[in-house]
Motif scaffolding. Structure first.
Motif, PDB file in Angstrom:
ATOM      1  N   GLU A  68       0.840  -1.181   0.000  1.00 43.90           N
ATOM      2  CA  GLU A  68       0.000   0.000   0.000  1.00 43.90           C
ATOM      3  C   GLU A  68       0.878   1.236   0.000  1.00 43.90           C
ATOM      4  OE1 GLU A  68      -2.311  -0.684   3.509  1.00 43.90           O
ATOM      5  OE2 GLU A  68      -0.728  -0.018   4.843  1.00 43.90           O
ATOM      6  N   TYR A  69       0.353   2.301  -0.560  1.00 39.14           N
ATOM      7  CA  TYR A  69       1.091   3.558  -0.614  1.00 39.14           C
ATOM      8  C   TYR A  69       0.415   4.559   0.305  1.00 39.14           C
ATOM      9  CZ  TYR A  69       3.044   7.937  -2.190  1.00 39.14           C
ATOM     10  OH  TYR A  69       3.664   9.153  -2.225  1.00 39.14           O
ATOM     11  N   ARG A  70       1.201   5.166   1.175  1.00 42.68           N
ATOM     12  CA  ARG A  70       0.727   6.242   2.054  1.00 42.68           C
ATOM     13  C   ARG A  70       1.614   7.456   1.795  1.00 42.68           C
ATOM     14  NH1 ARG A  70      -2.597   4.275   6.286  1.00 42.68           N
ATOM     15  NH2 ARG A  70      -2.604   2.013   6.331  1.00 42.68           N
ATOM     16  N   HIS A  71       0.978   8.593   1.662  1.00 45.13           N
ATOM     17  CA  HIS A  71       1.753   9.820   1.406  1.00 45.13           C
ATOM     18  C   HIS A  71       2.705  10.096   2.569  1.00 45.13           C
ATOM     19  CE1 HIS A  71       2.736  13.540  -0.511  1.00 45.13           C
ATOM     20  NE2 HIS A  71       2.407  14.226   0.571  1.00 45.13           N
ATOM     21  N   GLN A  72       2.226   9.916   3.783  1.00 46.66           N
ATOM     22  CA  GLN A  72       3.030  10.034   4.995  1.00 46.66           C
ATOM     23  C   GLN A  72       2.865   8.738   5.779  1.00 46.66           C
ATOM     24  OE1 GLN A  72       5.004  12.615   5.750  1.00 46.66           O
ATOM     25  NE2 GLN A  72       4.369  13.737   3.928  1.00 46.66           N
ATOM     26  N   PRO A  73       3.883   8.302   6.540  1.00 47.41           N
ATOM     27  CA  PRO A  73       3.766   7.022   7.271  1.00 47.41           C
ATOM     28  C   PRO A  73       2.547   6.923   8.190  1.00 47.41           C
ATOM     29  CG  PRO A  73       6.014   7.830   7.341  1.00 47.41           C
ATOM     30  CD  PRO A  73       5.193   8.922   6.714  1.00 47.41           C
ATOM     31  N   ASP A  74       2.126   8.040   8.806  1.00 45.15           N
ATOM     32  CA  ASP A  74       0.984   7.998   9.727  1.00 45.15           C
ATOM     33  C   ASP A  74      -0.324   8.418   9.064  1.00 45.15           C
ATOM     34  OD1 ASP A  74       1.796  10.588   9.378  1.00 45.15           O
ATOM     35  OD2 ASP A  74       1.592  11.164  11.480  1.00 45.15           O
ATOM     36  N   ASP A  75      -0.328   8.519   7.746  1.00 39.13           N
ATOM     37  CA  ASP A  75      -1.520   8.905   6.995  1.00 39.13           C
ATOM     38  C   ASP A  75      -2.582   7.808   7.115  1.00 39.13           C
ATOM     39  OD1 ASP A  75      -3.340   9.999   5.274  1.00 39.13           O
ATOM     40  OD2 ASP A  75      -1.965  10.218   3.593  1.00 39.13           O
ATOM     41  N   PRO A  76      -3.831   8.133   7.522  1.00 40.44           N
ATOM     42  CA  PRO A  76      -4.861   7.099   7.661  1.00 40.44           C
ATOM     43  C   PRO A  76      -5.357   6.549   6.323  1.00 40.44           C
ATOM     44  CG  PRO A  76      -5.788   9.258   8.137  1.00 40.44           C
ATOM     45  CD  PRO A  76      -4.317   9.458   7.945  1.00 40.44           C
ATOM     46  N   LEU A  77      -5.164   7.287   5.238  1.00 42.12           N
ATOM     47  CA  LEU A  77      -5.596   6.822   3.927  1.00 42.12           C
ATOM     48  C   LEU A  77      -4.448   6.133   3.214  1.00 42.12           C
ATOM     49  CD1 LEU A  77      -7.650   9.915   2.732  1.00 42.12           C
ATOM     50  CD2 LEU A  77      -8.527   7.770   3.656  1.00 42.12           C
ATOM     51  N   ALA A  78      -4.750   4.994   2.605  1.00 45.61           N
ATOM     52  CA  ALA A  78      -3.735   4.238   1.868  1.00 45.61           C
ATOM     53  C   ALA A  78      -4.314   3.815   0.523  1.00 45.61           C
ATOM     54  CB  ALA A  78      -3.297   3.008   2.650  1.00 45.61           C
ATOM     55  N   ALA A  79      -3.469   3.883  -0.503  1.00 44.51           N
ATOM     56  CA  ALA A  79      -3.874   3.413  -1.837  1.00 44.51           C
ATOM     57  C   ALA A  79      -3.264   2.040  -2.048  1.00 44.51           C
ATOM     58  CB  ALA A  79      -3.378   4.379  -2.906  1.00 44.51           C
ATOM     59  N   PRO A  80      -4.062   1.044  -2.461  1.00 44.93           N
ATOM     60  CA  PRO A  80      -3.503  -0.296  -2.691  1.00 44.93           C
ATOM     61  C   PRO A  80      -2.608  -0.310  -3.926  1.00 44.93           C
ATOM     62  CG  PRO A  80      -5.791  -0.207  -3.366  1.00 44.93           C
ATOM     63  CD  PRO A  80      -5.486   1.116  -2.756  1.00 44.93           C
ATOM     64  N   LEU A  81      -1.472  -0.988  -3.803  1.00 41.31           N
ATOM     65  CA  LEU A  81      -0.555  -1.138  -4.936  1.00 41.31           C
ATOM     66  C   LEU A  81      -0.700  -2.501  -5.589  1.00 41.31           C
ATOM     67  CD1 LEU A  81       2.651   0.498  -3.432  1.00 41.31           C
ATOM     68  CD2 LEU A  81       1.106   1.467  -5.146  1.00 41.31           C
ATOM     69  N   PHE A  82      -0.813  -3.557  -4.772  1.00 34.80           N
ATOM     70  CA  PHE A  82      -0.979  -4.915  -5.282  1.00 34.80           C
ATOM     71  C   PHE A  82      -1.483  -5.797  -4.149  1.00 34.80           C
ATOM     72  CE2 PHE A  82       3.144  -5.082  -3.341  1.00 34.80           C
ATOM     73  CZ  PHE A  82       3.179  -6.318  -2.753  1.00 34.80           C
ATOM     74  N   MET A  83      -2.006  -6.960  -4.525  1.00 36.39           N
ATOM     75  CA  MET A  83      -2.420  -7.948  -3.532  1.00 36.39           C
ATOM     76  C   MET A  83      -2.332  -9.337  -4.148  1.00 36.39           C
ATOM     77  SD  MET A  83      -5.782  -8.137  -1.213  1.00 36.39           S
ATOM     78  CE  MET A  83      -5.909  -9.330   0.100  1.00 36.39           C
ATOM     79  N   GLN A  84      -1.724 -10.252  -3.424  1.00 35.80           N
ATOM     80  CA  GLN A  84      -1.640 -11.656  -3.818  1.00 35.80           C
ATOM     81  C   GLN A  84      -2.128 -12.497  -2.643  1.00 35.80           C
ATOM     82  OE1 GLN A  84      -0.395 -13.126  -6.737  1.00 35.80           O
ATOM     83  NE2 GLN A  84      -0.312 -11.087  -7.610  1.00 35.80           N
ATOM     84  N   THR A  85      -3.031 -13.427  -2.910  1.00 34.48           N
ATOM     85  CA  THR A  85      -3.533 -14.323  -1.871  1.00 34.48           C
ATOM     86  C   THR A  85      -3.224 -15.755  -2.267  1.00 34.48           C
ATOM     87  OG1 THR A  85      -5.302 -12.778  -1.307  1.00 34.48           O
ATOM     88  CG2 THR A  85      -5.587 -15.053  -0.596  1.00 34.48           C
ATOM     89  N   LEU A  86      -2.670 -16.490  -1.316  1.00 32.31           N
ATOM     90  CA  LEU A  86      -2.290 -17.885  -1.552  1.00 32.31           C
ATOM     91  C   LEU A  86      -3.033 -18.792  -0.583  1.00 32.31           C
ATOM     92  CD1 LEU A  86       1.559 -17.267  -1.627  1.00 32.31           C
ATOM     93  CD2 LEU A  86       0.095 -17.577  -3.607  1.00 32.31           C
TER      94      LEU A  86
END
Length: 127
Positions: A68-86
């Motif tokens: 996930e990408y967060r503009h700042q480390p403590d930012d409550p909003l995150a944009a997903p970059l990728f996800m893999q489930t096994l």
């Protein structure tokens, strides 16, 4: 004459990857599973993603690795970059999973429950 410096490229690459992902694109990690005598190693390579952006979640027999990408480390909003489930097999010791970020790869190590119980080929003697 150089118009774009390497420092600029390193700075802008994660933002471009994020914009691509938000715009409907997909950031695809390189995922490899290596079987070893004592267990398996799930290797996830995503060079533009920092170690702090990776997350590993175990839910019953499913292992999810995502970034996930967060503009700042403590930012409550995150944009997903990728996800893999096994889906994990029953012969793995899920209580002893550990993860480490080495270089540009995330390594999730999962030992077998009992390595001596693993399938092995038996040599046939000739008398």
């Amino acid at each position: 004459m150089k118009f774009i410096s390497p420092k600029f490229i390193r700075t802008i690459a994660p933002q471009l990857d994020l914009l691509n992902t938000i715009g409907g694109g997909v950031a695809q990690p390189q995922l490899r599973i290596d079987q070893r005598p004592k267990g398996v190693i799930v290797r996830v390579a995503m060079p533009t993603v920092s170690a702090d952006s990776f997350r590993v979640v175990l839910n019953k027999q499913q292992l999810s690795v995502f970034g996930e990408y967060r503009h700042q480390p403590d930012d409550p909003l995150a944009a997903p970059l990728f996800m893999q489930t096994l889906d994990l097999p029953d012969n793995l010791d899920l209580a002893r999973i550990d993860a480490v970020h080495e270089g540009s790869e995330l390594h999730v190590r999962i030992p077998f429950l009992n390595p001596s119980d693993q399938q092995r080929e038996i040599d046939i003697r000739h008398d």
